[in-house]
Structure formats: structure tokens, C-alpha cells
Design a protein around this motif. Structure first.
Motif, PDB file in Angstrom:
ATOM      1  N   UNK B  25      -5.217   2.200   4.697  1.00  0.00           N
ATOM      2  CA  UNK B  25      -5.457   3.632   4.962  1.00  0.00           C
ATOM      3  C   UNK B  25      -6.644   3.818   5.909  1.00  0.00           C
ATOM      4  N   UNK B  26      -7.664   2.985   5.726  1.00  0.00           N
ATOM      5  CA  UNK B  26      -8.848   3.070   6.590  1.00  0.00           C
ATOM      6  C   UNK B  26      -8.490   2.723   8.031  1.00  0.00           C
ATOM      7  N   UNK B  39       1.013   6.667  14.922  1.00  0.00           N
ATOM      8  CA  UNK B  39       0.755   5.646  13.910  1.00  0.00           C
ATOM      9  C   UNK B  39       1.047   6.217  12.534  1.00  0.00           C
ATOM     10  N   UNK B  40       1.959   5.578  11.829  1.00  0.00           N
ATOM     11  CA  UNK B  40       2.273   6.006  10.460  1.00  0.00           C
ATOM     12  C   UNK B  40       1.510   5.138   9.472  1.00  0.00           C
ATOM     13  N   UNK B  41       2.202   4.723   8.433  1.00  0.00           N
ATOM     14  CA  UNK B  41       1.547   3.943   7.384  1.00  0.00           C
ATOM     15  C   UNK B  41       1.071   2.597   7.913  1.00  0.00           C
TER      16      UNK B  41
ATOM     17  N   UNK D  72     -13.050   4.614   0.512  1.00  0.00           N
ATOM     18  CA  UNK D  72     -13.554   3.247   0.596  1.00  0.00           C
ATOM     19  C   UNK D  72     -13.152   2.383  -0.591  1.00  0.00           C
ATOM     20  N   UNK D  73     -13.259   2.904  -1.788  1.00  0.00           N
ATOM     21  CA  UNK D  73     -13.012   2.071  -2.965  1.00  0.00           C
ATOM     22  C   UNK D  73     -11.582   2.232  -3.468  1.00  0.00           C
ATOM     23  N   UNK D  74     -11.097   1.212  -4.105  1.00  0.00           N
ATOM     24  CA  UNK D  74      -9.776   1.245  -4.744  1.00  0.00           C
ATOM     25  C   UNK D  74      -9.988   1.424  -6.247  1.00  0.00           C
ATOM     26  N   UNK D  75      -9.797   2.645  -6.751  1.00  0.00           N
ATOM     27  CA  UNK D  75     -10.172   2.916  -8.142  1.00  0.00           C
ATOM     28  C   UNK D  75      -9.374   2.113  -9.165  1.00  0.00           C
TER      29      UNK D  75
END
Lengths: 91, 91, 91, 91
Positions: B25-26, B39-41, D72-75
Motif C-alpha cells: 500500500x505504501x 497504478x492499481x493494487x 505504516x504498521x500492520x496491526x
């Protein structure tokens, strides 16, 4: 008639030859420690899958190559390869 | 007659479907910010190349699958795929 | 009388000054894209916590420094810092 | 009179307790394989340094906490801690 299709593009980022790869070396050592026999070199890289709307497969590839040059890859230590999956679908 | 050959095995580790992928996602957000359109996923995974001495391609694959189960992959968030490259060479 | 105590050692691994940091740059771009204002440079590193049995804090530190030199850090692109937490406990 | 200062904010992202940490486990195994004695658990996390312009230390902290929650974090697997360094400087 669609003007663009959605391509699924794979980016394979791997450590350059001759560059130390502590992550791969660590995995090789750990596998040896766990008793796996016959493990030689391990090289650790990254794998991205990027969905891109583009007018052609070539355009999709060129766009992702630009992304790698500008942002994704670290040219000091990494090299990359861009593969466009067959079977694009209209969005 | 060699009793084993060296196989080059590729492991593709990717986030499970439905699992959040902040790294992907970043990258997608950053590409949008840089002006890349369409740009998609983006999904971010890992790519390992492991050299394994084994008696057969099937043995090489099974050995690396065991490594993934025991050490390499995080089953909570990752799935993996093991590919044995053609063209094994005697060590 | 215990001959060793268990120390909790933190290793901070960061990109060397002047080295490209695509991961940090990607996060900075993504934050800008999400509308966060006032975000300057972002640098991305790694953080390890290692439990080590050692005769003294100095021994624990030296041991972990050796681990960094031999395995953990990539001297081409990374530098590291080793911090021993106070309050060691007998194992 | 500056309306904002630049704060250097550190984000420490670590695997949640009870969550498998294959990267840390791999490092522990590799260190054992290299002959390091007395190595117990190893936990592998991430370390970010983010420069943020903000009106106060509290604002800087809150802004970075929001970044962690949103991007930023993956919970699912990670927890994070935000530390604002002393000694902000006017930009």
C-alpha cells in the motif's frame, strides 16, 4: 473499444552479484542449524506485483521499469527484472 | 554416477489474500504521489533463491517446502510457492 | 552465585548517511500522498532485540557487536548501534 | 517567531507478543550455527526516523501515531511505539 487494459506486472528485485546478502546468509545458516543438508547459497530478494493500466504490454513494462529506477530499487545493491503477465483484462 | 544434483529452487512468498499489506500500500501511494497514473493494487512479497543438493527435483521441492513450513514463511500472513528451476547441474 | 546474567540487547540498524534509502523515500512519498503535511526525510532501518547470557554488560555488548559484524548488518549500506538494557535478570 | 519546529520522531515497530517472528527465529538459529553461545530469543522489528514540522512535541507525536495507524504498521502482527527526540530545531 478500451483504450487501456490492466496488466499484472511482476517485479523481481535481487541482490547484485558480488554484493553481500546478510539476509540470505542468515537463512542459509539457520537452515543448516535446523539440520537441513545440502543447502548451498541462499539469496534473498523482493517480489512485487503491480496492477497497471496501460495501452499495451510494452507500455506497462516501460512504466514499471521507470518506477523501479525512480523509487523501488536501490541501484547500489539491487538489480531488478520486470515481467508482464499474459492475459491482461479490460478494467 | 552422481547420487545428487544441485537444484536452484525459487521460493515466492506473498501476503495472503485479505491480509493487510502496508508495504505494498505504501508503494502504491508513493507511485501515485510521483505522478504515475493507472497504478492499481501493489502487493509486496519476498523472493528467495536456494541452492539445494537433492536426489531428484521432487526431493528438492519437498525439502524446500519443509524449510518454508518450519522456518521461512509466516503462516499467519504469508503463503508461499516453490519452483524448481530446470537444468540441474551435478555439483 | 550466577556466573552469567541474561541481558536484553537492542540493535539499531540504519542506512548509512549518503546511502539511498528507497524504503524511507517510499514512506515519505506515501505520507505526502495521504495528505500529511510537514513530513521531511524518512529513514528506514531495522530493530532487533536479542536476549544474551553473558558474564557482564560489556561482554553482552561485545558479543552482539561481533554478531553484527559477522552476520546481521550489511556494511556496504548499513551502520548499527548496540544498546544493552539495564536490569539484567539471572536466567 | 516560528510557528512550527522540526521534530525528529522515532517509530519502533515490533512483532506483537505471541505472533510468530520467522525473521527473528532465523537470526537466532543462524547465530547458534555460527557458534554464538547464550543467545536466547531474537525479535526482529523495524525502526523509522521521521522528520516532522509541528507546532509542538505533542502534535508531532499525534501526527506520527496517525501515520502508523493509517499506513505504516500492520496491526495484525505489529505494535508500534512513537518517541519524539528532544531538541527540536526551527526549520
Amino acid at each position: 473499444m478500451p483504450s487501456t487494459c490492466t496488466y499484472s506486472v511482476e517485479v523481481r528485485i535481487t541482490p547484485r552479484k558480488g554484493i553481500l546478502d546478510p539476509e540470505g546468509e542468515t537463512i542459509a545458516r539457520a537452515l543448516d542449524n535446523l539440520g537441513y543438508e545440502g543447502v548451498g547459497a541462499v539469496r534473498a530478494g523482493r517480489l512485487l506485483r503491480i496492477e497497471v493500466d496501460a495501452a499495451s504490454e510494452d507500455d506497462a513494462r516501460r512504466s514499471v521499469e521507470n518506477m523501479c529506477e525512480e523509487l523501488i530499487a536501490n541501484p547500489v545493491i539491487e538489480e531488478y527484472e520486470v515481467l508482464v503477465a499474459q492475459g491482461a483484462t479490460a478494467p
